[in-house]
Design a protein around this motif. Structure first.
Motif, PDB file in Angstrom:
ATOM      1  N   VAL A  27       0.864  -1.182   0.000  1.00 19.71           N
ATOM      2  CA  VAL A  27       0.000   0.000   0.000  1.00 19.71           C
ATOM      3  C   VAL A  27       0.895   1.225   0.000  1.00 19.71           C
ATOM      4  N   GLN A  28       0.589   2.154  -0.889  1.00 21.93           N
ATOM      5  CA  GLN A  28       1.353   3.393  -0.943  1.00 21.93           C
ATOM      6  C   GLN A  28       0.371   4.558  -1.083  1.00 21.93           C
ATOM      7  N   GLY A  65       8.583   7.634   3.054  1.00 19.18           N
ATOM      8  CA  GLY A  65       8.244   8.829   2.281  1.00 19.18           C
ATOM      9  C   GLY A  65       7.303   8.552   1.129  1.00 19.18           C
ATOM     10  N   ASP A  66       7.253   9.515   0.186  1.00 12.32           N
ATOM     11  CA  ASP A  66       6.308   9.414  -0.932  1.00 12.32           C
ATOM     12  C   ASP A  66       6.582   8.221  -1.843  1.00 12.32           C
ATOM     13  N   THR A  69       9.442   2.266   0.073  1.00 14.50           N
ATOM     14  CA  THR A  69       9.532   0.822  -0.108  1.00 14.50           C
ATOM     15  C   THR A  69       9.320   0.134   1.234  1.00 14.50           C
ATOM     16  N   VAL A  70       9.162   0.923   2.286  1.00 13.27           N
ATOM     17  CA  VAL A  70       8.905   0.412   3.631  1.00 13.27           C
ATOM     18  C   VAL A  70       7.468   0.764   3.997  1.00 13.27           C
ATOM     19  N   SER A  71       6.758  -0.215   4.562  1.00 12.25           N
ATOM     20  CA  SER A  71       5.355  -0.009   4.896  1.00 12.25           C
ATOM     21  C   SER A  71       5.009  -0.858   6.117  1.00 12.25           C
ATOM     22  N   LEU A  72       3.749  -0.864   6.474  1.00 10.54           N
ATOM     23  CA  LEU A  72       3.248  -1.700   7.560  1.00 10.54           C
ATOM     24  C   LEU A  72       2.352  -2.785   6.977  1.00 10.54           C
ATOM     25  N   SER A  73       2.375  -3.949   7.605  1.00  9.51           N
ATOM     26  CA  SER A  73       1.497  -5.033   7.199  1.00  9.51           C
ATOM     27  C   SER A  73       1.013  -5.752   8.454  1.00  9.51           C
ATOM     28  N   PHE A  74      -0.271  -6.036   8.494  1.00 13.35           N
ATOM     29  CA  PHE A  74      -0.848  -6.717   9.646  1.00 13.35           C
ATOM     30  C   PHE A  74      -0.645  -8.221   9.526  1.00 13.35           C
ATOM     31  N   PRO A  75      -0.537  -8.907  10.668  1.00  9.87           N
ATOM     32  CA  PRO A  75      -0.256 -10.346  10.652  1.00  9.87           C
ATOM     33  C   PRO A  75      -1.176 -11.163   9.746  1.00  9.87           C
ATOM     34  N   HIS A  76      -2.462 -10.826   9.719  1.00 11.34           N
ATOM     35  CA  HIS A  76      -3.393 -11.614   8.906  1.00 11.34           C
ATOM     36  C   HIS A  76      -3.206 -11.395   7.400  1.00 11.34           C
ATOM     37  N   GLU A  77      -2.425 -10.403   7.012  1.00 11.97           N
ATOM     38  CA  GLU A  77      -2.183 -10.106   5.595  1.00 11.97           C
ATOM     39  C   GLU A  77      -0.917 -10.780   5.058  1.00 11.97           C
TER      40      GLU A  77
END
Length: 125
Positions: A27-28, A65-66, A69-77
């Motif tokens: 997701v961005q 940033g905009d 390449t780093v994001s968050l992801s929830f365990p169920h995903e």
């Protein structure tokens, strides 16, 4: 009179250590970009439902940033694909280079650097 059947709670997913290779939703800026390979950098918060900080390493160096390449992801995903040890020398080299200088990726950098040196030593005989 019918009996009530208790709902089964899913077992909590085991905590994923830094360096776990995964596949998850990218997701961005609030826009879903499809699933992609990533490596776990660590947990963002406490508890079994806390998201993981992940780096989509095939997309370039670790950066927020905009053009993140780093994001968050929830365990169920998350679908686990393996560990850094299963990657090739060239992939480990790109991970070492791409994670260098990004403090949130320090554990992955150390692990990938060690694995890369071990693989090179094995190849050299």
């Amino acid at each position: 009179m019918s009996e009530l059947i208790p709902l089964q709670q899913p077992a909590p997913a085991p905590s994923l250590p830094a360096g776990t290779v995964i596949r998850c939703q990218r997701v961005q800026r609030g826009q879903k970009l499809g699933k992609a390979r990533a490596v776990v950098l660590g947990r963002f918060g406490e508890g079994e439902r806390a998201p993981y900080r992940v780096w989509f390493y095939p997309k370039g160096p670790a950066r927020p940033g905009d053009d993140a390449t780093v994001s968050l992801s929830f365990p169920h995903e998350i679908s686990v694909r393996g560990q850094l040890a299963g990657l090739s020398e060239s992939q480990l080299g790109r991970i070492v280079k791409g994670s260098n200088g990004f403090s949130d990726a320090a554990d992955v950098w150390r692990l990938a650097s060690t694995l890369l040196l071990q693989k090179r030593a094995q190849r050299a005989g």
